[in-house]
Design a protein around this motif. Structure first.
Motif, PDB file in Angstrom:
ATOM      1  N   PRO A 257       0.820  -1.215   0.000  1.00  0.00           N
ATOM      2  CA  PRO A 257       0.000   0.000   0.000  1.00  0.00           C
ATOM      3  C   PRO A 257       0.851   1.261   0.000  1.00  0.00           C
ATOM      4  CG  PRO A 257       0.109  -0.907   2.213  1.00  0.00           C
ATOM      5  CD  PRO A 257       0.814  -1.892   1.311  1.00  0.00           C
ATOM      6  N   THR A 260      -2.445   7.769  -1.088  1.00  0.00           N
ATOM      7  CA  THR A 260      -3.422   7.930  -2.169  1.00  0.00           C
ATOM      8  C   THR A 260      -2.990   8.980  -3.183  1.00  0.00           C
ATOM      9  OG1 THR A 260      -4.654   9.535  -0.818  1.00  0.00           O
ATOM     10  CG2 THR A 260      -5.349   7.225  -0.702  1.00  0.00           C
ATOM     11  N   SER A 265       1.483   4.307  -6.481  1.00  0.00           N
ATOM     12  CA  SER A 265       0.818   3.477  -5.480  1.00  0.00           C
ATOM     13  C   SER A 265      -0.638   3.229  -5.851  1.00  0.00           C
ATOM     14  CB  SER A 265       0.888   4.138  -4.093  1.00  0.00           C
ATOM     15  OG  SER A 265       2.209   4.095  -3.571  1.00  0.00           O
ATOM     16  N   CYS A 268      -1.431  -0.516  -6.762  1.00  0.00           N
ATOM     17  CA  CYS A 268      -1.421  -1.381  -5.583  1.00  0.00           C
ATOM     18  C   CYS A 268      -2.624  -1.119  -4.695  1.00  0.00           C
ATOM     19  CB  CYS A 268      -0.125  -1.165  -4.791  1.00  0.00           C
ATOM     20  SG  CYS A 268       1.353  -1.796  -5.616  1.00  0.00           S
ATOM     21  N   ASN A 269      -2.932   0.156  -4.465  1.00  0.00           N
ATOM     22  CA  ASN A 269      -4.084   0.497  -3.634  1.00  0.00           C
ATOM     23  C   ASN A 269      -5.376  -0.040  -4.236  1.00  0.00           C
ATOM     24  OD1 ASN A 269      -2.421   1.815  -1.824  1.00  0.00           O
ATOM     25  ND2 ASN A 269      -2.807   3.848  -2.640  1.00  0.00           N
ATOM     26  N   ILE A 272      -5.746  -3.792  -3.624  1.00  0.00           N
ATOM     27  CA  ILE A 272      -6.180  -4.036  -2.236  1.00  0.00           C
ATOM     28  C   ILE A 272      -7.648  -3.662  -2.076  1.00  0.00           C
ATOM     29  CG2 ILE A 272      -5.841  -3.333   0.155  1.00  0.00           C
ATOM     30  CD1 ILE A 272      -2.848  -2.816  -0.659  1.00  0.00           C
ATOM     31  N   LYS A 273      -8.039  -2.513  -2.619  1.00  0.00           N
ATOM     32  CA  LYS A 273      -9.427  -2.034  -2.504  1.00  0.00           C
ATOM     33  C   LYS A 273     -10.406  -2.997  -3.158  1.00  0.00           C
ATOM     34  CE  LYS A 273     -10.391   1.613  -4.902  1.00  0.00           C
ATOM     35  NZ  LYS A 273     -10.375   3.041  -5.334  1.00  0.00           N
ATOM     36  N   VAL A 279      -2.817  -7.161   1.669  1.00  0.00           N
ATOM     37  CA  VAL A 279      -1.967  -6.032   2.043  1.00  0.00           C
ATOM     38  C   VAL A 279      -0.616  -6.573   2.492  1.00  0.00           C
ATOM     39  CG1 VAL A 279      -1.650  -4.104   3.635  1.00  0.00           C
ATOM     40  CG2 VAL A 279      -3.927  -4.619   2.757  1.00  0.00           C
ATOM     41  N   THR A 281       2.757  -5.341   4.253  1.00  0.00           N
ATOM     42  CA  THR A 281       3.484  -4.272   4.942  1.00  0.00           C
ATOM     43  C   THR A 281       4.847  -4.728   5.447  1.00  0.00           C
ATOM     44  OG1 THR A 281       2.418  -4.823   7.068  1.00  0.00           O
ATOM     45  CG2 THR A 281       1.321  -3.182   5.670  1.00  0.00           C
TER      46      THR A 281
END
Length: 367
Positions: A257, A260, A265, A268-269, A272-273, A279, A281
């Protein structure tokens, strides 16, 4: 596989009207690639799954001529060939419906019973992506995974260089034949990759690095791995295609992540969304989802160096960069009293040891 059998497999692979799925179906029903060429057209039509224009392709003698020429290249360059039913063919890729009937490799790849992950992402990697990628591989090194990528700019080459630094096997999946390197600037990394793994491709020596080939190549990246990781990606990009393919193979997909507001990114976001990726990390997320047992890790292929040893020339260069910060290649050569060609090869060795970092514009800095 002997040369006589390989010729027919190559010829079948060369037929533009017959893809990998159809080719495997025909081979299974006829018994071999040679039997496909020697079977009656009427019988092949009854088998189903093949069109009339594809039958015409099988009759065209140009495919056998092309196969014979490619076989000469394979033997001359000592290319390894992996037929889809061979024991040397990547086991995870073997389960993919559209996997190539024939895979070529160079180097010394060993991925049987290995933990294999693919790491992909944008060619315009940011420092955020670079730091995350290198830290992820450093933390995973104790588990000795094989790192697969596309040998491209950005995330791909960052992951493969980090794998080499930590004594991990790495595999570059190419969108062209093994007689060339793309991008050309990555030619200097070829020996290190082949010493620590190697390259896969299903493209012939006549294939060029064209856009469609990169998209087709992505199925190999996703297919040989148990998980695909997207480090950074814009809203659209080849790494997202690889993630979609991995998901279609029922493999795990991870995405790092980001903010915004960060262009690289967004992809990738969105993964995930849209619940297309876990995710990611830290390495712990991957280890948990893949259920890797850190207490029963396999022995590493290459013992990771705890202390990097530098020769006198390397120490001299490193001290200069440490004291003077980022410097141009020509400036380093002048102040360290070294010919540019000697400096270039020395810097490459230092880069692979993880003590210097190349920057855009022929700049280098100490790490």
């Amino acid at each position: 596989m002997n040369d006589d059998s390989l010729i027919y497999v190559l010829a079948l692979q060369h037929c533009a009207g017959i893809g990998d799925i159809t080719a495997k179906r025909l081979i299974q029903q006829c018994g071999s690639a040679e039997a496909v060429f020697k079977d009656r057209p009427g019988h092949l039509l009854k088998l189903g799954g093949i069109r009339k224009n594809a039958l015409d392709e099988l009759k065209d003698l140009k495919h056998m001529a092309a196969a014979e020429k490619e076989l000469q290249f394979i033997k001359k360059e000592h290319i390894d060939c992996h037929y889809y039913s061979d024991a040397t063919y990547p086991q995870k890729l073997k389960h993919c419906m559209d996997a190539p009937i024939l895979l070529f490799s160079s180097g010394a790849i060993k991925i049987k019973q290995q933990r294999v992950i693919s790491i992909v992402g944008t060619r315009q990697m940011t420092m955020y992506g670079k730091v995350f990628c290198e830290k992820l591989i450093e933390d995973l090194a104790v588990l000795n995974p094989t790192i697969v990528s596309g040998f491209a700019y950005g995330v791909d080459i960052c992951a493969q260089k980090a794998a080499i630094r930590h004594g991990l096997q790495t595999i570059g999946c190419l969108a062209h034949g093994l007689n060339q390197v793309y991008p050309k600037t990555h030619k200097r990394y070829v020996p290190q990759v082949e010493q620590n793994g190697g390259f896969y491709t299903d493209f012939w020596s006549t294939s060029k690095p064209e856009r469609n080939n990169f998209l087709k190549r992505n199925r190999v990246i996703a297919g040989v791995s148990e998980a695909t990781i997207v480090i950074e990606s814009a809203e659209r990009g080849g790494s997202l295609v690889t993630a979609d393919i991995a998901q279609s193979y029922n493999r795990e997909v991870f995405a790092v992540p980001g903010r915004t507001t960060d262009k690289y990114s967004v992809g990738c976001n969105n993964l995930i969304k849209q619940q297309k990726a876990h995710v990611l990390t830290s390495a712990a997320d991957l280890i948990y989802i893949l259920n890797w047992d850190i207490e029963q890790r396999p022995e590493p292929v290459v013992q990771k160096q705890l202390f990097v040893e530098l020769d006198d020339t390397e120490k001299h260069i490193y001290k200069y960069l440490e004291e003077n910060g980022k410097q141009l290649l020509d400036v380093i050569a002048l102040n360290c009293d070294l010919p540019v060609h000697v400096l270039s090869s020395t810097l490459l060795g230092m880069e692979m040891k993880g003590v210097v970092r190349p920057l855009p514009g022929k700049l280098f800095e100490a790490v």
